[in-house]
Design an enzyme around this catalytic site. Structure first.
Site, mmCIF file in Angstrom:
data_model
loop_
_atom_site.group_PDB
_atom_site.id
_atom_site.type_symbol
_atom_site.label_atom_id
_atom_site.label_comp_id
_atom_site.label_asym_id
_atom_site.label_seq_id
_atom_site.Cartn_x
_atom_site.Cartn_y
_atom_site.Cartn_z
ATOM 1 N N SER A 154 -7.398 29.527 52.359
ATOM 2 C CA SER A 154 -6.523 30.251 53.281
ATOM 3 C C SER A 154 -6.420 29.508 54.610
ATOM 4 O O SER A 154 -5.984 28.357 54.639
ATOM 5 C CB SER A 154 -7.043 31.683 53.452
ATOM 6 O OG SER A 154 -6.090 32.500 54.114
ATOM 7 N N HIS A 208 -3.815 36.905 47.042
ATOM 8 C CA HIS A 208 -4.484 36.125 48.071
ATOM 9 C C HIS A 208 -5.946 36.550 48.227
ATOM 10 O O HIS A 208 -6.273 37.729 48.237
ATOM 11 C CB HIS A 208 -3.775 36.288 49.419
ATOM 12 C CG HIS A 208 -4.295 35.356 50.462
ATOM 13 N ND1 HIS A 208 -3.891 34.043 50.535
ATOM 14 C CD2 HIS A 208 -5.214 35.521 51.453
ATOM 15 C CE1 HIS A 208 -4.527 33.450 51.533
ATOM 16 N NE2 HIS A 208 -5.339 34.312 52.105
ATOM 17 N N ASP A 259 1.048 36.273 46.371
ATOM 18 C CA ASP A 259 0.474 35.840 47.644
ATOM 19 C C ASP A 259 1.598 35.383 48.560
ATOM 20 O O ASP A 259 2.447 34.577 48.151
ATOM 21 C CB ASP A 259 -0.515 34.694 47.383
ATOM 22 C CG ASP A 259 -1.178 34.153 48.640
ATOM 23 O OD1 ASP A 259 -0.977 34.723 49.721
ATOM 24 O OD2 ASP A 259 -1.905 33.146 48.528
#
Length: 403
Positions: free
Chosen positions: A189, A373, A343
């Site tokens: 991320s 995600h 995501d």
């Protein structure tokens, strides 16, 4: 009693409706996924209320999740774990105890959390890095970089770059028995964003002699220009990262000024004089056909030049690695990219893969059709998902084969 029961049922129904997060049909263990998503949504709503009431900053409320997940460094029969500092930046260090007939591999890891949250000592990150060290018999350096809103860009990048550059010194690699030809930089991320930026910057740094062998990016955030990509639209309210939260993370990374977040929310933050950069994020040319279905490309609306002058960070390649020119990208090492179908950041990774492959950079792209995600971090009770274990297994197997 009847009226009270009816009132209770109505309140319960309204609460359930308000907190409900739709779970795509192809996601495994949907009820467990829904509980995970609901937990994060509840924390988000509490953070919103506390912030609007002026009680505590939004991110400080969410940091309670980080604090609740923290585990102290604990060694076991295979790994020595300790918290230390590299060049005045906090790191958690994992050192294998098992003997090795040759110099060890190493992974420098950056945690996620939107540049505002997270810690190398969170249970999920401790497990990921511990297992990586154990499975690969590798030294792992997990970095605790400074966080927003107390510290804005480029503080986070500077911390992870400082640690990586320090670790890559021949004397430091030798101290930990690391093979200079087998070092990986990785992150998930926001950490994937930092990993991509660090590897690109290393290519331009004449003081760094050690070359990174591979980079591994887990559902990375890679660009700030177009926040209305098909993935942002399709996954606007999917777990655990809705579009509104991702925009809040981006905004907080650069400033407390709400005008930047407001402009990002309407996709009107890029000034006309920077419109030449849009070629690097033009999804109509960079996404696979199946990801473009149902969408018509519209370039972001030109924004006020004042925002970019006050907060130039969102146009900086260190914050948006996808903005790097081809001449820099083609020098990148073998790259692993994990993207998840459900995501908002899916298309960032897909466009990065497309650009690298077009330049001849070796890329392994794993697209998880049934994941959202952050899925790889849900590997421990009470938020344990089978998909998390599967994604982690694939990631570590790739590292084992390619590092």
């Amino acid at each position: 009693m009847g009226a009270k029961l009816l009132g209770f049922c109505l309140v319960s129904a309204l609460l359930a409706y308000y907190l409900y997060t739709p779970i795509p049909e192809d996601i495994e263990e949907p009820w467990k996924a829904m509980l995970v998503a609901t937990s994060f949504r509840v924390m988000g709503q509490l953070a919103e209320v506390a912030d609007k009431l002026g009680l505590v900053h939004y991110m400080d409320t969410l940091m309670l999740l980080t604090d609740a997940e923290y585990v102290a460094p604990m060694s076991d029969e295979n790994i020595t774990v300790r918290d230390t500092e590299f060049s005045n930046v906090s790191v958690r260090l994992y050192l294998p105890k098992k003997p090795s007939e040759r110099l060890r591999r190493a992974v420098v890891y950056f945690h996620g959390g939107g540049w505002c949250l997270g810690h190398a000592g969170m249970r999920s990150y401790d497990q990921v890095t511990r297992w990586t060290s154990d499975r690969l018999n590798a030294v792992v350096v997990s970095v605790n970089y400074r966080l927003a809103p107390q510290h804005r860009f480029p503080a986070q990048f500077e911390d992870v770059y400082t640690v990586t550059k320090f670790f890559l010194q021949s004397s430091v690699l030798s101290q930990y028995g690391v093979d200079p030809d087998r070092v990986c930089v990785s992150g998930d991320s926001a950490g994937g964003n930092l990993a991509a930026a660090v590897v690109q910057q290393l290519l331009e740094d004449p003081e760094v002699k050690t070359k990174i062998k591979v980079q591994a990016l887990i559902y990375p955030a890679l660009q700030t220009l177009d926040l209305n990509l098909p993935s942002y639209q399709d996954n606007d309210n999917k777990p655990i990262l809705p579009r509104s939260l991702m925009i809040r993370f981006w905004g907080e990374y650069f400033t407390s000024d709400p005008s930047l977040q407001e402009a990002m929310a309407t996709n009107s933050h890029v000034p006309l004089e920077s419109s030449h950069l849009l070629q690097f994020v033009n999804w109509s040319k960079l996404l696979p056909e199946e990801m473009k279905r149902g969408h018509v490309y519209r370039a972001p609306v030109p924004g006020s030049p004042g925002l970019a002058r006050r907060y130039p960070g969102f146009l900086d390649v260190r914050a948006a690695p996808l903005l790097a020119p081809d001449a820099r990208l083609l020098r990148l090492p073998h790259t692993y990219v994990l993207t998840c179908q459900h995501d908002v950041l899916r298309d960032d990774g897909l466009m990065y893969v497309k650009r690298l492959r077009a330049l001849g950079v070796p890329v392994t792209h794993h697209h998880a059709q049934d994941a959202f995600h952050g899925a790889m971090m849900f590997i421990s009770w009470p938020m344990e998902l089978a998909v998390g274990h599967r994604l982690l297994q694939q990631y570590i197997e790739w590292l084992d084969q390619n590092l």
